[in-house]
Scaffold this motif. Structure first.
Motif, PDB file in Angstrom:
ATOM      1  N   ALA A  91      10.748  -1.032   2.126  1.00 45.37           N
ATOM      2  CA  ALA A  91       9.342  -1.301   2.456  1.00 45.37           C
ATOM      3  C   ALA A  91       8.604  -1.922   1.280  1.00 45.37           C
ATOM      4  O   ALA A  91       7.686  -2.716   1.463  1.00 45.37           O
ATOM      5  CB  ALA A  91       8.643  -0.004   2.880  1.00 45.37           C
ATOM      6  N   ILE A  92       9.029  -1.597   0.062  1.00 41.50           N
ATOM      7  CA  ILE A  92       8.359  -2.111  -1.138  1.00 41.50           C
ATOM      8  C   ILE A  92       9.044  -3.383  -1.625  1.00 41.50           C
ATOM      9  O   ILE A  92       8.391  -4.344  -1.993  1.00 41.50           O
ATOM     10  CB  ILE A  92       8.337  -1.038  -2.242  1.00 41.50           C
ATOM     11  CG1 ILE A  92       7.655   0.223  -1.720  1.00 41.50           C
ATOM     12  CG2 ILE A  92       7.667  -1.560  -3.503  1.00 41.50           C
ATOM     13  CD1 ILE A  92       6.331  -0.002  -1.020  1.00 41.50           C
ATOM     14  N   ALA A  93      10.357  -3.390  -1.620  1.00 37.95           N
ATOM     15  CA  ALA A  93      11.093  -4.579  -2.072  1.00 37.95           C
ATOM     16  C   ALA A  93      10.686  -5.803  -1.243  1.00 37.95           C
ATOM     17  O   ALA A  93      10.488  -6.880  -1.789  1.00 37.95           O
ATOM     18  CB  ALA A  93      12.592  -4.336  -1.989  1.00 37.95           C
ATOM     19  N   HIS A 120       0.861  -1.185   0.000  1.00 38.43           N
ATOM     20  CA  HIS A 120       0.000   0.000   0.000  1.00 38.43           C
ATOM     21  C   HIS A 120       0.897   1.235   0.000  1.00 38.43           C
ATOM     22  O   HIS A 120       1.569   1.502   1.000  1.00 38.43           O
ATOM     23  CB  HIS A 120      -0.904   0.006   1.233  1.00 38.43           C
ATOM     24  CG  HIS A 120      -1.699  -1.246   1.367  1.00 38.43           C
ATOM     25  ND1 HIS A 120      -1.608  -2.065   2.466  1.00 38.43           N
ATOM     26  CD2 HIS A 120      -2.581  -1.832   0.538  1.00 38.43           C
ATOM     27  CE1 HIS A 120      -2.416  -3.095   2.309  1.00 38.43           C
ATOM     28  NE2 HIS A 120      -3.014  -2.977   1.139  1.00 38.43           N
ATOM     29  N   ILE A 121       0.887   1.953  -1.104  1.00 35.85           N
ATOM     30  CA  ILE A 121       1.762   3.113  -1.276  1.00 35.85           C
ATOM     31  C   ILE A 121       0.917   4.356  -1.492  1.00 35.85           C
ATOM     32  O   ILE A 121      -0.015   4.351  -2.298  1.00 35.85           O
ATOM     33  CB  ILE A 121       2.693   2.934  -2.499  1.00 35.85           C
ATOM     34  CG1 ILE A 121       3.510   1.647  -2.374  1.00 35.85           C
ATOM     35  CG2 ILE A 121       3.598   4.160  -2.650  1.00 35.85           C
ATOM     36  CD1 ILE A 121       4.299   1.301  -3.634  1.00 35.85           C
ATOM     37  N   HIS A 122       1.256   5.409  -0.772  1.00 34.90           N
ATOM     38  CA  HIS A 122       0.605   6.705  -0.975  1.00 34.90           C
ATOM     39  C   HIS A 122       1.621   7.621  -1.654  1.00 34.90           C
ATOM     40  O   HIS A 122       2.698   7.873  -1.116  1.00 34.90           O
ATOM     41  CB  HIS A 122       0.160   7.290   0.359  1.00 34.90           C
ATOM     42  CG  HIS A 122      -0.542   8.608   0.246  1.00 34.90           C
ATOM     43  ND1 HIS A 122      -1.316   8.966  -0.842  1.00 34.90           N
ATOM     44  CD2 HIS A 122      -0.595   9.658   1.096  1.00 34.90           C
ATOM     45  CE1 HIS A 122      -1.807  10.176  -0.650  1.00 34.90           C
ATOM     46  NE2 HIS A 122      -1.380  10.619   0.517  1.00 34.90           N
ATOM     47  N   VAL A 123       1.294   8.083  -2.864  1.00 34.66           N
ATOM     48  CA  VAL A 123       2.147   9.012  -3.607  1.00 34.66           C
ATOM     49  C   VAL A 123       1.489  10.378  -3.517  1.00 34.66           C
ATOM     50  O   VAL A 123       0.363  10.562  -3.986  1.00 34.66           O
ATOM     51  CB  VAL A 123       2.299   8.586  -5.088  1.00 34.66           C
ATOM     52  CG1 VAL A 123       3.209   9.558  -5.823  1.00 34.66           C
ATOM     53  CG2 VAL A 123       2.826   7.167  -5.201  1.00 34.66           C
ATOM     54  N   LEU A 152       4.373   2.738   2.591  1.00 31.21           N
ATOM     55  CA  LEU A 152       5.346   3.742   2.171  1.00 31.21           C
ATOM     56  C   LEU A 152       4.587   4.968   1.704  1.00 31.21           C
ATOM     57  O   LEU A 152       3.556   4.851   1.031  1.00 31.21           O
ATOM     58  CB  LEU A 152       6.217   3.210   1.022  1.00 31.21           C
ATOM     59  CG  LEU A 152       7.252   4.178   0.442  1.00 31.21           C
ATOM     60  CD1 LEU A 152       8.347   4.495   1.477  1.00 31.21           C
ATOM     61  CD2 LEU A 152       7.890   3.600  -0.826  1.00 31.21           C
ATOM     62  N   ILE A 153       5.121   6.132   2.061  1.00 28.01           N
ATOM     63  CA  ILE A 153       4.601   7.404   1.559  1.00 28.01           C
ATOM     64  C   ILE A 153       5.685   8.000   0.677  1.00 28.01           C
ATOM     65  O   ILE A 153       6.824   8.175   1.124  1.00 28.01           O
ATOM     66  CB  ILE A 153       4.253   8.372   2.707  1.00 28.01           C
ATOM     67  CG1 ILE A 153       3.163   7.754   3.602  1.00 28.01           C
ATOM     68  CG2 ILE A 153       3.820   9.729   2.154  1.00 28.01           C
ATOM     69  CD1 ILE A 153       2.959   8.468   4.913  1.00 28.01           C
ATOM     70  N   VAL A 154       5.349   8.267  -0.564  1.00 28.69           N
ATOM     71  CA  VAL A 154       6.288   8.881  -1.504  1.00 28.69           C
ATOM     72  C   VAL A 154       5.868  10.337  -1.649  1.00 28.69           C
ATOM     73  O   VAL A 154       4.752  10.630  -2.079  1.00 28.69           O
ATOM     74  CB  VAL A 154       6.264   8.173  -2.878  1.00 28.69           C
ATOM     75  CG1 VAL A 154       7.236   8.850  -3.839  1.00 28.69           C
ATOM     76  CG2 VAL A 154       6.592   6.695  -2.723  1.00 28.69           C
TER      77      VAL A 154
END
Length: 188
Positions: free
Chosen positions: A178-180, A3-6, A86-88
């Motif tokens: 966190a993504i890998a 779950h990624i917030h860009v 992760l927050i990008v």
């Protein structure tokens, strides 16, 4: 599931990076504008009720697999915050960001935003609002509000200069621990 917030200013490339990550990771792409605004013509004129927008967004995040959320959900997206892996945070020089916005608006709406067009006034208001992102206070979507919000988050924050090539940005996000780790879990 990842779950990624860009997030970032309008014109910083949050939607573009969100779509690229969605495609690369083969997971859903959700954009906050699709939940915040009711579909209207001209667009982006009528906000959806806050309770309804979060209900719709939470419904989408419950689907199997991960997701990418692009845009800004300050103040109304709190129920999602514990879900972020992760927050990008995308940043870009204001001049380049505004040039991107002007080009995007012209491509989307053409003569409608020009002199005498039915969207001329609304477009002018939007451009003024977008231009003030770096100097406005924390009471609205701004750099100050984003920085203040980021300080309260428990997910790791990856700060990227979005003037870089999207493939470079994509690679940097995918290499983040966190993504890998999530990508390895999904492949098993």
């Amino acid at each position: 599931m990842v779950h990624i917030h860009v997030m970032g200013a309008s014109g910083s490339g949050t939607t573009s990076l969100g779509r690229a990550l969605s495609e690369k990771l083969d997971i859903a792409h959700l954009d906050t504008d699709d939940f915040f605004w009711l579909p209207t013509d001209p667009p982006f004129t009528t906000p959806r009720d806050a309770g309804e927008r979060i209900r719709l967004l939470l419904e989408e995040t419950r689907r199997p697999g991960g997701w990418i959320l692009s845009g800004s959900a300050l103040k109304w997206g709190r129920p999602l915050e514990p879900l972020y892996d992760l927050i990008v945070f995308l940043r870009i020089e204001p001049e380049l960001r505004m040039a991107r916005i002007r080009a995007r608006e012209a491509a989307r709406y053409g003569d409608r935003i020009g002199l005498g067009g039915d969207m001329e006034a609304k477009s002018g208001e939007f451009l003024a609002w977008a231009a003030s992102y770096d100097t406005a206070g924390p009471e609205r979507r701004s750099l100050a509000a984003h920085e203040q919000w980021l300080e309260t988050q428990t997910a790791p924050v990856l700060r990227l200069d979005s003037s870089r090539d999207i493939d470079d940005l994509l690679a940097e996000v995918l290499l983040h621990p966190a993504i890998a780790a999530g990508a390895v879990r999904r492949r098993r």
